[in-house]
Design a protein around this motif. Structure first.
Motif, short mmCIF file in Angstrom:
data_model
loop_
_atom_site.label_atom_id
_atom_site.label_comp_id
_atom_site.label_asym_id
_atom_site.label_seq_id
_atom_site.Cartn_x
_atom_site.Cartn_y
_atom_site.Cartn_z
N PHE A 74 28.60 50.91 49.39
CA PHE A 74 29.51 50.99 50.33
C PHE A 74 29.39 49.62 50.35
O PHE A 74 29.20 49.00 50.09
CB PHE A 74 28.49 51.76 51.31
CG PHE A 74 27.78 51.28 51.46
CD1 PHE A 74 26.59 50.17 52.70
CD2 PHE A 74 26.52 52.21 50.96
CE1 PHE A 74 25.78 50.03 52.10
CE2 PHE A 74 25.00 52.03 50.95
CZ PHE A 74 24.77 50.43 52.05
N ILE A 75 30.05 49.14 52.51
CA ILE A 75 30.19 47.15 52.52
C ILE A 75 29.73 46.75 53.55
O ILE A 75 29.50 47.90 54.45
CB ILE A 75 31.65 47.37 52.28
CG1 ILE A 75 32.31 47.32 50.80
CG2 ILE A 75 31.81 45.49 52.83
CD1 ILE A 75 33.52 46.77 50.84
N THR A 76 28.37 46.46 53.74
CA THR A 76 27.54 46.03 54.88
C THR A 76 27.86 44.18 55.40
O THR A 76 28.86 44.02 55.09
CB THR A 76 26.85 46.20 54.88
OG1 THR A 76 25.61 47.25 54.03
CG2 THR A 76 25.68 45.10 55.56
N ARG A 77 29.20 44.27 56.83
CA ARG A 77 29.23 43.69 57.97
C ARG A 77 28.11 42.78 57.61
O ARG A 77 27.01 43.30 58.04
CB ARG A 77 30.34 44.11 58.39
CG ARG A 77 31.54 44.96 57.77
CD ARG A 77 32.13 44.49 58.48
NE ARG A 77 33.52 46.06 57.70
CZ ARG A 77 33.74 46.69 58.78
NH1 ARG A 77 33.16 46.98 60.02
NH2 ARG A 77 35.06 47.53 58.29
N PRO A 78 28.00 41.37 58.23
CA PRO A 78 26.57 40.38 58.59
C PRO A 78 26.37 41.28 59.88
O PRO A 78 25.66 40.87 60.38
CB PRO A 78 28.25 39.18 59.03
CG PRO A 78 28.86 39.21 57.92
CD PRO A 78 29.59 41.01 57.96
N ASN A 79 27.11 41.60 61.37
CA ASN A 79 27.07 43.08 61.86
C ASN A 79 25.76 43.63 61.74
O ASN A 79 25.37 44.22 62.38
CB ASN A 79 28.01 42.75 63.40
CG ASN A 79 29.01 43.73 62.43
OD1 ASN A 79 28.42 44.84 61.92
ND2 ASN A 79 29.94 44.87 63.23
N GLY A 80 25.69 44.26 60.60
CA GLY A 80 25.08 45.64 60.13
C GLY A 80 24.94 46.51 59.74
O GLY A 80 24.85 47.88 59.74
N VAL A 81 27.23 46.87 60.12
CA VAL A 81 27.19 47.88 59.69
C VAL A 81 27.43 48.36 58.42
O VAL A 81 28.45 47.06 58.02
CB VAL A 81 28.41 47.97 61.04
CG1 VAL A 81 29.29 49.57 61.23
CG2 VAL A 81 28.19 48.63 62.47
N GLY A 82 27.90 49.12 57.92
CA GLY A 82 28.52 49.91 56.49
C GLY A 82 28.97 50.55 56.95
O GLY A 82 28.78 51.59 57.22
N CYS A 83 29.64 50.29 55.68
CA CYS A 83 31.07 51.34 55.57
C CYS A 83 31.02 51.37 54.48
O CYS A 83 30.81 51.32 53.09
CB CYS A 83 32.38 50.40 56.13
SG CYS A 83 32.67 49.71 58.24
N VAL A 84 31.34 53.37 54.07
CA VAL A 84 31.52 53.68 53.13
C VAL A 84 32.47 53.61 52.16
O VAL A 84 33.52 54.18 53.15
CB VAL A 84 31.01 55.30 52.79
CG1 VAL A 84 31.03 56.28 51.31
CG2 VAL A 84 29.56 55.43 53.45
N VAL A 85 33.16 53.40 51.37
CA VAL A 85 34.28 53.42 50.56
C VAL A 85 34.92 54.24 49.42
O VAL A 85 36.12 54.29 48.94
CB VAL A 85 34.79 51.69 50.02
CG1 VAL A 85 35.11 50.39 51.36
CG2 VAL A 85 33.33 50.77 49.42
N ALA A 86 33.74 54.81 48.71
CA ALA A 86 33.38 55.52 48.05
C ALA A 86 33.14 56.56 47.54
O ALA A 86 31.39 55.78 47.48
CB ALA A 86 34.12 55.08 46.82
#
Length: 104
Positions: A74-86
């Motif tokens: 997953f990728i985490t953005r500076p706003n603290g949200v993580g998005c699963v990509v695989a």
């Protein structure tokens, strides 16, 4: 004429705000990173296997469970949200050779 123009603008505007088609097709899940990590640890028994900065705005993390063989990227953005990509199964960890022991 004005009604058609407004309708067209609304349709294209809504399409522009929608997530990318690839994200919709793969069912990308975005959560606060803390909630995502808690779920990976409790439900899937995964722990941090590695990661790094993909860009100044994105940190990529790989979580894996050697026992269960599952993994999540997953990728985490500076706003603290993580998005699963695989996600996947049959995880095998790799060891990095010690650079001091390599003749060169």
């Amino acid at each position: 004429m004005f009604k058609r123009l407004c309708s067209t603008a609304l349709i294209f505007g809504a399409a522009a705000l929608a997530p990318p088609l690839a994200a919709q097709a793969q069912g990308v899940a975005c959560l606060p990173r803390d909630a995502l990590v808690e779920r990976l640890e409790s439900r899937y028994k995964e722990s941090l296997a590695g990661g790094g900065l993909q860009s100044p705005q994105q940190m990529i993390e790989v979580w894996a469970s050697p026992e269960a063989g599952s993994f999540t990227v997953f990728i985490t953005r500076p706003n603290g949200v993580g998005c699963v990509v695989a996600t996947g199964r049959h995880w095998t960890g790799a060891t990095i050779a010690n650079a001091e022991g390599v003749a060169g």
